[in-house]
Design a protein around this motif. Sequence first.
Motif, PDB file in Angstrom:
ATOM      1  N   ASP A  95       1.347  -1.285   0.153  1.00  0.00           N
ATOM      2  CA  ASP A  95       0.046   0.108   0.070  1.00  0.00           C
ATOM      3  C   ASP A  95       0.988   1.416   0.272  1.00  0.00           C
ATOM      4  O   ASP A  95       2.282   1.372   0.857  1.00  0.00           O
ATOM      5  N   GLY A  96       0.650   2.510  -1.185  1.00  0.00           N
ATOM      6  CA  GLY A  96       1.006   3.722  -0.910  1.00  0.00           C
ATOM      7  C   GLY A  96       2.547   3.466  -1.146  1.00  0.00           C
ATOM      8  O   GLY A  96       3.417   4.759  -1.609  1.00  0.00           O
ATOM      9  N   LEU A  97       2.881   2.592  -2.117  1.00  0.00           N
ATOM     10  CA  LEU A  97       4.098   2.490  -2.623  1.00  0.00           C
ATOM     11  C   LEU A  97       3.855   1.935  -4.012  1.00  0.00           C
ATOM     12  O   LEU A  97       3.191   1.237  -4.586  1.00  0.00           O
ATOM     13  N   GLU A  98       4.312   3.297  -5.126  1.00  0.00           N
ATOM     14  CA  GLU A  98       4.173   3.262  -6.625  1.00  0.00           C
ATOM     15  C   GLU A  98       6.070   3.252  -7.234  1.00  0.00           C
ATOM     16  O   GLU A  98       7.103   3.715  -6.491  1.00  0.00           O
ATOM     17  N   LEU A  99       5.896   2.078  -7.769  1.00  0.00           N
ATOM     18  CA  LEU A  99       7.235   1.491  -7.910  1.00  0.00           C
ATOM     19  C   LEU A  99       7.039   0.989  -9.315  1.00  0.00           C
ATOM     20  O   LEU A  99       5.584   0.716 -10.512  1.00  0.00           O
ATOM     21  N   GLN A 100       8.082   1.564 -10.209  1.00  0.00           N
ATOM     22  CA  GLN A 100       8.077   1.761 -11.801  1.00  0.00           C
ATOM     23  C   GLN A 100       8.200  -0.085 -11.785  1.00  0.00           C
ATOM     24  O   GLN A 100       8.759  -0.703 -11.676  1.00  0.00           O
ATOM     25  N   ARG A 101       7.232  -0.353 -13.458  1.00  0.00           N
ATOM     26  CA  ARG A 101       7.665  -1.630 -13.370  1.00  0.00           C
ATOM     27  C   ARG A 101       8.432  -2.061 -13.819  1.00  0.00           C
ATOM     28  O   ARG A 101       8.880  -3.277 -13.492  1.00  0.00           O
ATOM     29  N   ARG A 133      10.488  -3.700 -10.233  1.00  0.00           N
ATOM     30  CA  ARG A 133       9.779  -4.961 -10.070  1.00  0.00           C
ATOM     31  C   ARG A 133      11.170  -5.885  -9.811  1.00  0.00           C
ATOM     32  O   ARG A 133      10.632  -6.773  -8.900  1.00  0.00           O
TER      33      ARG A 133
END
Length: 85
Positions: free
Chosen positions: A13-19, A22
Amino acid sequence: MRINIQIERLVLDGLELQRSHRPMLQAAFESELTRLLVRDGLHRELSSGVALPSLSVPAIEIGEGAKPQVLGQQIAQAVYKGIGQ
């Protein structure tokens, strides 16, 4: 002892990670969780073989611009707190 862990879904939750980041996060997570399990083992209650529908772990602080490898290690350490000794 053989330990087999299957994580169907990891919700961050709340983590924006570039594809593209990953796979790096996943590799760091798997490596760190393996290291902790080899070093310290699994919680006694889980060692007999059990399926957990979910696991709540402590929140972690994520610094701005944190690298995927560091995030993977932090997440693994938090997960280990829920399943480790």
